[in-house]
Design a protein around this motif. Structure first.
Motif, PDB file in Angstrom:
ATOM      1  N   ARG A  42       0.836  -1.210   0.000  1.00 43.44           N
ATOM      2  CA  ARG A  42       0.000   0.000   0.000  1.00 43.44           C
ATOM      3  C   ARG A  42       0.868   1.255   0.000  1.00 43.44           C
ATOM      4  O   ARG A  42       0.553   2.236  -0.679  1.00 43.44           O
ATOM      5  CB  ARG A  42      -0.929  -0.004   1.212  1.00 43.44           C
ATOM      6  CG  ARG A  42      -2.190  -0.796   1.007  1.00 43.44           C
ATOM      7  CD  ARG A  42      -3.240  -0.493   2.059  1.00 43.44           C
ATOM      8  NE  ARG A  42      -2.747  -0.671   3.421  1.00 43.44           N
ATOM      9  CZ  ARG A  42      -2.813  -1.808   4.112  1.00 43.44           C
ATOM     10  NH1 ARG A  42      -3.347  -2.881   3.553  1.00 43.44           N
ATOM     11  NH2 ARG A  42      -2.361  -1.882   5.341  1.00 43.44           N
ATOM     12  N   SER A  75       2.132   1.745  -3.439  1.00 45.61           N
ATOM     13  CA  SER A  75       1.051   2.264  -4.285  1.00 45.61           C
ATOM     14  C   SER A  75       0.842   3.752  -4.052  1.00 45.61           C
ATOM     15  O   SER A  75       0.614   4.504  -5.012  1.00 45.61           O
ATOM     16  CB  SER A  75      -0.249   1.519  -4.010  1.00 45.61           C
ATOM     17  OG  SER A  75      -0.119   0.176  -4.352  1.00 45.61           O
ATOM     18  N   ARG A 118       3.569   5.601  -5.855  1.00 45.43           N
ATOM     19  CA  ARG A 118       3.303   5.636  -7.296  1.00 45.43           C
ATOM     20  C   ARG A 118       2.208   6.649  -7.633  1.00 45.43           C
ATOM     21  O   ARG A 118       2.288   7.343  -8.644  1.00 45.43           O
ATOM     22  CB  ARG A 118       2.923   4.249  -7.796  1.00 45.43           C
ATOM     23  CG  ARG A 118       4.105   3.341  -8.019  1.00 45.43           C
ATOM     24  CD  ARG A 118       3.727   2.101  -8.802  1.00 45.43           C
ATOM     25  NE  ARG A 118       2.688   1.312  -8.158  1.00 45.43           N
ATOM     26  CZ  ARG A 118       2.926   0.389  -7.226  1.00 45.43           C
ATOM     27  NH1 ARG A 118       4.162   0.135  -6.841  1.00 45.43           N
ATOM     28  NH2 ARG A 118       1.933  -0.283  -6.689  1.00 45.43           N
ATOM     29  N   TYR A 119       1.194   6.750  -6.758  1.00 47.71           N
ATOM     30  CA  TYR A 119       0.122   7.722  -6.970  1.00 47.71           C
ATOM     31  C   TYR A 119       0.673   9.150  -6.868  1.00 47.71           C
ATOM     32  O   TYR A 119       0.361  10.002  -7.705  1.00 47.71           O
ATOM     33  CB  TYR A 119      -0.992   7.506  -5.943  1.00 47.71           C
ATOM     34  CG  TYR A 119      -2.093   8.528  -6.027  1.00 47.71           C
ATOM     35  CD1 TYR A 119      -3.039   8.450  -7.032  1.00 47.71           C
ATOM     36  CD2 TYR A 119      -2.175   9.572  -5.120  1.00 47.71           C
ATOM     37  CE1 TYR A 119      -4.050   9.387  -7.123  1.00 47.71           C
ATOM     38  CE2 TYR A 119      -3.174  10.516  -5.197  1.00 47.71           C
ATOM     39  CZ  TYR A 119      -4.109  10.420  -6.212  1.00 47.71           C
ATOM     40  OH  TYR A 119      -5.106  11.349  -6.304  1.00 47.71           O
TER      41      TYR A 119
END
Length: 145
Positions: A98, A101, A104-105
């Motif tokens: 998470r 992620s 990356r966001y």
């Protein structure tokens, strides 16, 4: 193949008559030198434009920072290795995934304007440093799966 003979060039051999002079004035001169010169200039200008565009693309290519992408890939590999070796529990691996992620966001948000500034790059490296510490900490916390 028959060569084109210019009647004006023959004028010296035949003698100078009035008809030859008027004939020479009315004939268009066939020369490809001007056309070749124009093509060379056009190709030169096109090459210069492509060179400038290539430099612009190279500068815009700074969006894809290979250092950031490499670090993300290595961290994901460390998480997978920790999970495979049993050093990470599935819950810890999900939490680290998470976090990856989220990074990356954030990276996608920063790159959305087409350019990654040095301040944004520093923030991404900071986020990756924090994530790397978390991976190390959870890999060495003594819990085994």
């Amino acid at each position: 193949m028959q060569k084109h003979v210019n009647p004006c060039a023959l004028q010296a051999f035949k003698g100078s008559s009035q008809t030859n002079r008027t004939l020479c004035r009315k004939l268009p001169i066939k020369s490809t030198g001007g056309l070749v010169m124009k093509k060379s200039i056009v190709f030169g200008i096109m090459a210069a434009v492509l060179l400038v565009m290539g430099a612009g693309i190279a500068c815009a290519g700074s969006i894809n920072d290979s250092g950031i992408n490499r670090r993300e890939w290595r961290q994901e590999r460390r998480i997978d290795q920790g999970l495979a070796s049993g050093r990470l529990t599935p819950w810890e691996a999900r939490a680290l995934d998470r976090e990856q992620s989220r990074i990356r966001y954030i990276e996608a948000q920063m790159k959305s304007d087409g350019y990654l500034t040095s301040r944004e790059r520093l923030r991404l490296h900071h986020e990756l440093n924090v994530a790397s510490r978390n991976i190390w900490r959870l890999n060495h916390n003594g819990y085994r799966w």
